[in-house]
Scaffold this active site. Structure first.
Site, PDB file in Angstrom:
ATOM      1  N   LEU A 150       0.825  -1.208   0.000  1.00  0.00           N
ATOM      2  CA  LEU A 150       0.000   0.000   0.000  1.00  0.00           C
ATOM      3  C   LEU A 150       0.861   1.261   0.000  1.00  0.00           C
ATOM      4  O   LEU A 150       0.639   2.178  -0.788  1.00  0.00           O
ATOM      5  CB  LEU A 150      -0.921  -0.008   1.228  1.00  0.00           C
ATOM      6  CG  LEU A 150      -1.901   1.159   1.360  1.00  0.00           C
ATOM      7  CD1 LEU A 150      -2.896   1.173   0.201  1.00  0.00           C
ATOM      8  CD2 LEU A 150      -2.656   1.097   2.694  1.00  0.00           C
TER       9      LEU A 150
ATOM     10  N   GLU B  63       3.593   4.124  -0.516  1.00  0.00           N
ATOM     11  CA  GLU B  63       4.370   4.618  -1.657  1.00  0.00           C
ATOM     12  C   GLU B  63       5.291   5.736  -1.202  1.00  0.00           C
ATOM     13  O   GLU B  63       5.094   6.303  -0.115  1.00  0.00           O
ATOM     14  CB  GLU B  63       3.428   5.124  -2.755  1.00  0.00           C
ATOM     15  CG  GLU B  63       2.507   4.060  -3.307  1.00  0.00           C
ATOM     16  CD  GLU B  63       1.574   4.574  -4.398  1.00  0.00           C
ATOM     17  OE1 GLU B  63       0.728   3.795  -4.861  1.00  0.00           O
ATOM     18  OE2 GLU B  63       1.700   5.773  -4.788  1.00  0.00           O
ATOM     19  N   PRO B  64       6.280   6.102  -2.009  1.00  0.00           N
ATOM     20  CA  PRO B  64       7.187   7.195  -1.618  1.00  0.00           C
ATOM     21  C   PRO B  64       6.451   8.491  -1.292  1.00  0.00           C
ATOM     22  O   PRO B  64       6.883   9.250  -0.422  1.00  0.00           O
ATOM     23  CB  PRO B  64       8.085   7.355  -2.850  1.00  0.00           C
ATOM     24  CG  PRO B  64       8.103   5.999  -3.475  1.00  0.00           C
ATOM     25  CD  PRO B  64       6.726   5.440  -3.246  1.00  0.00           C
TER      26      PRO B  64
ATOM     27  N   GLY C  49       2.242   7.785   2.445  1.00  0.00           N
ATOM     28  CA  GLY C  49       2.432   6.925   3.595  1.00  0.00           C
ATOM     29  C   GLY C  49       1.226   7.013   4.503  1.00  0.00           C
ATOM     30  O   GLY C  49       0.306   6.202   4.438  1.00  0.00           O
TER      31      GLY C  49
ATOM     32  N   ILE D 229       7.949  -2.600   1.947  1.00  0.00           N
ATOM     33  CA  ILE D 229       7.058  -3.755   1.910  1.00  0.00           C
ATOM     34  C   ILE D 229       7.728  -4.941   2.613  1.00  0.00           C
ATOM     35  O   ILE D 229       8.735  -5.470   2.134  1.00  0.00           O
ATOM     36  CB  ILE D 229       6.690  -4.142   0.459  1.00  0.00           C
ATOM     37  CG1 ILE D 229       6.203  -2.911  -0.309  1.00  0.00           C
ATOM     38  CG2 ILE D 229       5.664  -5.255   0.458  1.00  0.00           C
ATOM     39  CD1 ILE D 229       5.011  -2.210   0.314  1.00  0.00           C
TER      40      ILE D 229
ATOM     41  N   ASP E  97      -7.683  -2.551  10.917  1.00  0.00           N
ATOM     42  CA  ASP E  97      -8.421  -2.806  12.154  1.00  0.00           C
ATOM     43  C   ASP E  97      -8.051  -4.159  12.741  1.00  0.00           C
ATOM     44  O   ASP E  97      -8.178  -4.378  13.948  1.00  0.00           O
ATOM     45  CB  ASP E  97      -9.932  -2.753  11.891  1.00  0.00           C
ATOM     46  CG  ASP E  97     -10.402  -1.361  11.505  1.00  0.00           C
ATOM     47  OD1 ASP E  97      -9.641  -0.398  11.710  1.00  0.00           O
ATOM     48  OD2 ASP E  97     -11.532  -1.236  10.976  1.00  0.00           O
TER      49      ASP E  97
ATOM     50  N   ARG F 296      -3.493  -3.731  13.381  1.00  0.00           N
ATOM     51  CA  ARG F 296      -2.942  -2.778  14.349  1.00  0.00           C
ATOM     52  C   ARG F 296      -2.876  -3.336  15.768  1.00  0.00           C
ATOM     53  O   ARG F 296      -1.868  -3.123  16.462  1.00  0.00           O
ATOM     54  CB  ARG F 296      -3.736  -1.471  14.299  1.00  0.00           C
ATOM     55  CG  ARG F 296      -3.320  -0.594  13.124  1.00  0.00           C
ATOM     56  CD  ARG F 296      -4.204   0.611  12.904  1.00  0.00           C
ATOM     57  NE  ARG F 296      -3.681   1.407  11.784  1.00  0.00           N
ATOM     58  CZ  ARG F 296      -4.375   2.319  11.112  1.00  0.00           C
ATOM     59  NH1 ARG F 296      -5.645   2.549  11.446  1.00  0.00           N
ATOM     60  NH2 ARG F 296      -3.829   2.991  10.119  1.00  0.00           N
TER      61      ARG F 296
ATOM     62  N   GLU G  19       2.207   0.616   9.969  1.00  0.00           N
ATOM     63  CA  GLU G  19       0.782   0.349  10.205  1.00  0.00           C
ATOM     64  C   GLU G  19       0.026   1.601  10.632  1.00  0.00           C
ATOM     65  O   GLU G  19      -0.988   1.528  11.322  1.00  0.00           O
ATOM     66  CB  GLU G  19       0.604  -0.735  11.263  1.00  0.00           C
ATOM     67  CG  GLU G  19       1.048  -2.104  10.840  1.00  0.00           C
ATOM     68  CD  GLU G  19       0.128  -2.734   9.808  1.00  0.00           C
ATOM     69  OE1 GLU G  19      -1.059  -2.965  10.097  1.00  0.00           O
ATOM     70  OE2 GLU G  19       0.620  -2.982   8.713  1.00  0.00           O
TER      71      GLU G  19
END
Length: 404
Positions: A139, A141-142, A145, A172, A260, A263, A383
């Site tokens: 998910l 990316e540079p 976040g 990742i 959910d 975490r 996360e």
């Protein structure tokens, strides 16, 4: 009603996993940290022992109270079991837990969003043989976040019905070794989260390659990779849930539902690392006779360690509450964020207190507490950062205030 008492089954699981963490994992942790990975034969052995991310999230069967003798039913404890496992194995080594064979963070979106055929195809892979196999979750990316709605990886439909993905994912976990990765992309970059789609991209797919492997301060035995998609052709069958799933704009919600679940597991890991540091520091101070002195410094250090322990206990209870809600099918977004935000801070407090109380012994390069101090920092970042968790909590508490 929620209960924090562990039954015989849960106590047995905790004791078994603690034994594995103490006898199998802990002796390898410093070597794995230096060599940036656990030996393949050790991971194979772990899988043969039945310890994998998939196995740890399965609820055991228990005898139904008041029912027919011998009749079994699934207990609603899957998330609680995962939290107990995460705490005990992270007590051994947090990197080990992230390196366990299995679908990893890619498992929840497949479970939540996938069709029955997709679940069988992608999750069934991990039961095939004794070889360690991995899944991953793409998910971040540079440039996206904390604000995951801002992802720029694009997806467009090709003439042959396949999807063409372009973009870069970063940080990742197990990305380079994964058999498949759940990649989130957008079908319309102007539509934000409503245009998100989730694809299972398999290793070897044309246009899909591994970029750099990150050099990290902590959790160095865990692989963290950059993934690059350049005109990557993904079969239509690999769109999680199928096209009908997204008619109700569920793509972004699928990503959030994953958090959910995960975490509280990150929170449990943080508690395990913090607990390990406090135990080692307390043992060191007792052996060194620190607490026998009546100096102000000794008293202050004892109070600091006790405060850190108290905060870890609170973190565990917050984590178990979030897991209980998930097991009961209750919405737990606020509670999941509470557990993650609090546990990361409590564990950082615990590891810092451990390093300070041990002095030079706590700062030595071969000391476990020094490693745990490096490891714990990222728990307030991945996360969802601590700041984002506090925003989620505030929004849930003040959701009636439209101006917030």
């Amino acid at each position: 009603m929620i209960s924090f008492e562990l039954n015989d089954t849960l106590r047995g699981i905790r004791e078994m996993l603690h034994f594995v963490a103490e006898q199998e994992v802990r002796p390898l942790t410093l070597q794995a940290d230096r060599e940036h990975g656990f030996p393949s034969d050790f991971l194979r052995k772990v899988k043969e022992m039945g310890i994998s991310m998939g196995a740890l999230s399965k609820a055991p069967e228990i005898e139904e109270e008041g029912g027919e003798p011998g009749r079994k039913k699934k207990s609603k404890t899957a998330n609680r079991i995962s939290a107990i496992a995460c705490e005990e194995l992270a007590w051994g080594d947090g990197s080990f837990l992230l390196t366990l064979p299995g679908p990893g963070l890619g498992g929840p979106p497949v479970q939540f969003m996938g069709t029955p055929e997709q679940k069988e195809r992608f999750l069934g892979l991990f039961a095939k043989d004794s070889e360690p196999r991995f899944g991953a979750y793409g998910l971040t990316e540079p440039g996206a976040g904390s604000d995951v709605a801002a992802i720029r990886t694009s997806a467009r439909k090709a003439a042959d019905g396949a999807w063409v993905l372009n973009g870069t994912k970063c940080y990742i976990t197990n990305g380079a070794r994964a058999d498949w990765v759940v990649i989130f992309a957008s079908v319309d970059l102007t539509q934000g989260r409503n245009a998100h789609r989730a694809f299972v991209v398999e290793r070897g797919t044309p246009g899909f390659r591994v970029g750099k492997i990150e050099e990290k301060m902590g959790l160095r035995a865990s692989e963290t990779a950059e993934l690059v998609l350049e005109d990557c052709h993904v079969p239509a069958a690999n769109l999680l849930g199928g096209e009908a799933y997204y008619e109700s704009k569920q793509g972004f919600l699928g990503a959030m539902k994953t958090f959910d679940t995960t975490r509280p597991m990150i929170a449990a890991m943080a508690v395990g690392i913090g607990r390990a540091a406090l135990e080692r520091a307390t043992d060191h101070c007792q052996r060194a006779g620190v607490f026998r002195s009546r100096t102000l410094l000794a008293t202050q250090m004892a109070l600091r360690l006790a405060k850190a322990r108290r905060h870890l206990e609170v973190a565990r209870l917050l984590t178990w509450r979030a897991c209980w809600m998930a097991d009961e099918g209750l919405g737990n977004a606020r509670e999941a964020s509470m557990s993650k935000a609090y546990a990361a801070t409590a564990a950082l407090e615990a590891t810092a207190a451990a390093v300070d109380s041990m002095g030079a012994a706590g700062c030595a390069g071969d000391a476990l507490v020094e490693k745990w101090f490096r490891d714990i920092k990222v728990f307030d970042i991945f996360e969802g950062t601590g700041q984002i968790q506090r925003v989620v909590i505030a929004k849930r508490l003040l959701e009636g205030l439209k101006s917030f």
